[in-house]
Design an enzyme around this catalytic site. Structure first.
Site, PDB file in Angstrom:
ATOM      1  N   GLU A  14       0.845  -1.176   0.000  1.00  0.00           N
ATOM      2  CA  GLU A  14       0.000   0.000   0.000  1.00  0.00           C
ATOM      3  C   GLU A  14       0.888   1.235   0.000  1.00  0.00           C
ATOM      4  OE1 GLU A  14      -3.288   2.584   0.294  1.00  0.00           O
ATOM      5  OE2 GLU A  14      -3.122   0.496  -0.289  1.00  0.00           O
ATOM      6  N   CYS A  61      -4.987   5.321   6.380  1.00  0.00           N
ATOM      7  CA  CYS A  61      -4.836   4.094   5.599  1.00  0.00           C
ATOM      8  C   CYS A  61      -6.119   3.282   5.666  1.00  0.00           C
ATOM      9  CB  CYS A  61      -3.660   3.265   6.122  1.00  0.00           C
ATOM     10  SG  CYS A  61      -3.318   1.779   5.160  1.00  0.00           S
ATOM     11  N   CYS A  64      -4.889  -1.298   7.233  1.00  0.00           N
ATOM     12  CA  CYS A  64      -5.136  -1.477   8.669  1.00  0.00           C
ATOM     13  C   CYS A  64      -6.294  -0.552   9.001  1.00  0.00           C
ATOM     14  CB  CYS A  64      -3.897  -1.112   9.474  1.00  0.00           C
ATOM     15  SG  CYS A  64      -2.579  -2.320   9.363  1.00  0.00           S
ATOM     16  N   HIS A  68      -5.480   3.411  13.194  1.00  0.00           N
ATOM     17  CA  HIS A  68      -5.228   4.828  13.466  1.00  0.00           C
ATOM     18  C   HIS A  68      -6.376   5.446  14.267  1.00  0.00           C
ATOM     19  CE1 HIS A  68      -1.540   5.157  11.172  1.00  0.00           C
ATOM     20  NE2 HIS A  68      -2.098   4.378  10.273  1.00  0.00           N
ATOM     21  N   SER A 507       5.568   1.729   9.565  1.00  0.00           N
ATOM     22  CA  SER A 507       6.405   1.792   8.373  1.00  0.00           C
ATOM     23  C   SER A 507       7.361   2.976   8.393  1.00  0.00           C
ATOM     24  CB  SER A 507       5.535   1.824   7.104  1.00  0.00           C
ATOM     25  OG  SER A 507       4.895   0.566   6.921  1.00  0.00           O
ATOM     26  N   CYS A 551       3.442  -0.732   4.493  1.00  0.00           N
ATOM     27  CA  CYS A 551       2.228   0.032   4.244  1.00  0.00           C
ATOM     28  C   CYS A 551       2.630   1.494   4.225  1.00  0.00           C
ATOM     29  CB  CYS A 551       1.179  -0.226   5.311  1.00  0.00           C
ATOM     30  SG  CYS A 551      -0.433   0.477   4.892  1.00  0.00           S
ATOM     31  N   CYS A 554       0.590   4.711   5.325  1.00  0.00           N
ATOM     32  CA  CYS A 554       0.615   5.164   6.710  1.00  0.00           C
ATOM     33  C   CYS A 554       1.734   6.165   6.958  1.00  0.00           C
ATOM     34  CB  CYS A 554       0.797   3.973   7.659  1.00  0.00           C
ATOM     35  SG  CYS A 554      -0.631   2.884   7.740  1.00  0.00           S
TER      36      CYS A 554
END
Length: 572
Positions: A14, A61, A64, A68, A507, A551, A554
């Site tokens: 992502e 994102c 996930c 967040h 990340s 990802c 993020c």
């Protein structure tokens, strides 16, 4: 500049990630990780009501899909010393755990397995032999010769029509693929099955949070009322559905995911000896008991491991300004006090200063800024976060099930514990964690049912909902263990509004660039020493980078070409 091997973008992740590998012949001597989109979410959150922050932060994102939002409401609750009812903690834990299981299975089959599975080779498989292989691994019912023959025909039709679709773009036929055709066919079948399986799993988020992706949250608890005898809220029918979903999750993990991981890993044991990286691991912890401030109650513990020393667990304090700092010396950001200064997120700054190349370009000037990601450090150390860090911490703390699973898996593969510090060690750790988590979920569900039967149906605490009761200034750190690793949101509230907001994401820890001391991030360190069989098809780079489950959405976010605001949202 010395020429480098460039992989841009890294696919099957992502977001946008560029890897530049410094080569000496066929060997990587150094690597550079660049997030290629700007990040600006913290600016969007300034001056807003902190109780609304989760709705914006959660849109960082969609992979996930809840993490967040969870970190955001925990940051506000920490700042305002907001206590959450036990039922709300359990429901949150079930939602977080469901995200782990869903995300890990999806990563293995749809993002990472194709680094080890040669899809086109499955056309050469004998369906009968494939059936015998599958039945030797588990009692999964979809294992007959006819079933695998049908799967092979579907794949053959894709190939003959030139429509590999979801399987397009792979390095099929690469010399480093080692699975026999039958194992490849079995893996392709399970790839397709996982697509159907995940539709049931996300029902759990919809039941507890109203929808998926981006379920609903609420500062002080959860928005889901417990109403056992009504048609609204969490009633007997919906609780029964949760139990059904948990059963499907457990069955697939036990009979498909775990056996597949071990079977595939047995053909690639050399990958348990490379991709080690930093040797430093950190977890913020998660799945709390009744009180999130009781760190000892966490199902996933908090702590740090340095230099692969599992005998010593270092304490982690997110509020200590000397522990977590972010650097921008090799990022396209500026700090008021200078690019080599480290800032704790409470004092974090998000100021753009792009002085990099204009695409398309050959390579980055890594002596300057080369990424839209910052470089977070813990007590000055570059740290790896994620499933491997969590499994190592559980193992080091003597968690019985984790030790039993890890020791059994390593014994089956005839490997020492040191094999976990590797590319395939990360992949194996993700699988082992999924098994640990899905078993925990059954205990969580049992406790929720017990609370309801005892007459406890409270899911929200409204004690501090009135902003007039808040202090004029408050600070809070909201943490959680997202599937990809330690996630934290820091908030500073002044006069009822957000004064500063900073998110330090998994990340960023793993994919961030070098810091002022020249310390590489986890991705960069893990690639050093890799030998590439074919530089035109750098499969080895994909294997190690994908083992972290990147990802990048993020870590970086989109803005206009000139930095202008693209969209305004008005809440009425």
């Amino acid at each position: 500049m010395t020429k480098r091997l460039v992989v841009d973008p890294i696919t099957r992740i992502e977001g946008h990630l560029r890897i530049e590998a410094q080569m000496d012949g066929d060997t990587i001597t150094g690597a550079y990780s660049s997030g290629t989109m700007v990040r600006g979410l913290e600016i969007i959150l300034r001056d807003r009501d902190p109780r609304d922050a989760w709705a914006y932060a959660q849109r960082i994102c969609g992979v996930c899909t809840l993490v967040h939002g969870m970190a955001s409401i925990r940051a506000v609750e920490d700042a305002l010393n907001y206590q959450v009812p036990y039922n709300a903690q359990i429901i949150r834990n079930l939602m977080i755990a469901a995200q782990y299981v869903h995300d890990h299975v999806m990563h293995f089959y749809h993002l990472h397995a194709l680094d080890w599975v040669d899809v086109v080779s499955a056309l050469k498989a004998d369906p009968k032999a494939t059936s015998e292989l599958a039945q030797s691994l588990s009692s999964w019912p979809l294992s007959s010769p006819g079933y695998f023959a049908d799967t092979q025909k579907r794949l053959k039709d894709f190939v003959e029509q030139g429509q590999l679709g979801i399987f397009a773009g792979g390095y099929w036929g690469h010399s480093e693929y080692k699975l026999p055709p039958e194992a490849n066919l079995m893996a392709v079948a399970h790839y397709l099955e996982a697509l159907s399986w995940q539709r049931d799993v996300v029902d759990l988020h919809a039941i507890f949070g109203g929808k998926n992706p981006h379920p609903m949250f609420l500062v002080g608890g959860v928005p889901t009322p417990i109403s056992p005898d009504t048609d609204s809220g969490l009633n007997a029918e919906r609780l029964s559905k949760v139990a059904d979903v948990l059963g499907k999750m457990l069955t697939f993990v036990d009979q498909v995911y775990v056996p597949d991981t071990i079977a595939i890993a047995s053909f690639y044991k050399d990958w348990f000896k490379q991709g080690e990286g930093l040797g430093n691991f950190m977890c913020f912890g998660d799945l709390p008991g009744k009180d999130i401030k009781d760190i000892g109650s966490f199902g996933l513990p908090r702590g740090a491991i340095l230099n692969k020393d599992l005998s010593t667990i270092h304490e982690v304090d997110l509020h200590d300004p000397s522990q977590v700092e972010e650097y921008v010396s090799h990022s396209w950001y500026d700090y008021e006090g200078g690019k080599d200064k480290g800032l704790h997120p409470y004092d974090g700054e998000t100021t753009f200063n792009y002085d990099g190349p204009t695409p398309p370009y050959d390579q980055l000037d890594v002596e300057k800024g080369y990424s839209w990601m910052k470089s977070p450090r813990w007590k000055g150390h570059a740290m790896e976060v994620g499933p491997l860090a969590r499994i190592l911490l559980l193992y080091a703390k003597g968690h019985e099930q984790t030790k039993a699973l890890a020791d059994s898996t390593l014994k089956t593969l005839d490997l020492p514990i040191e094999a976990m510090f590797s590319t395939l060690g990360r992949t194996a750790a993700r699988t082992l964690e999924t098994k640990v988590i899905v078993d925990m979920m059954h205990d969580m569900y049992g406790q929720l049912i017990a609370n309801i039967k005892a007459g406890d149906t409270k899911t929200h605490n409204e004690t501090l909902w009135d902003p007039s009761t808040w202090p004029s200034e408050a600070r809070g750190a909201g943490f959680m263990e997202a599937p990809r690793g330690g996630l934290s949101h820091w908030i500073v509230i002044k006069n009822g509004k957000i004064d500063n907001y900073q998110a330090v994401v998994p990340s960023t820890w793993n994919a961030g660039p070098r810091d002022p001391k020249g310390q590489a991030g986890a991705y960069e360190a893990a690639l050093a020493g890799h030998k590439l069989a074919n530089q035109e098809q750098p499969l080895e780079i994909l294997r190690t980078i994908h083992s972290f489950d990147p990802c990048i959405a993020c870590a970086v976010h989109l803005t206009g070409e000139d930095g202008e605001e693209l969209l305004q949202l008005k809440v009425t």
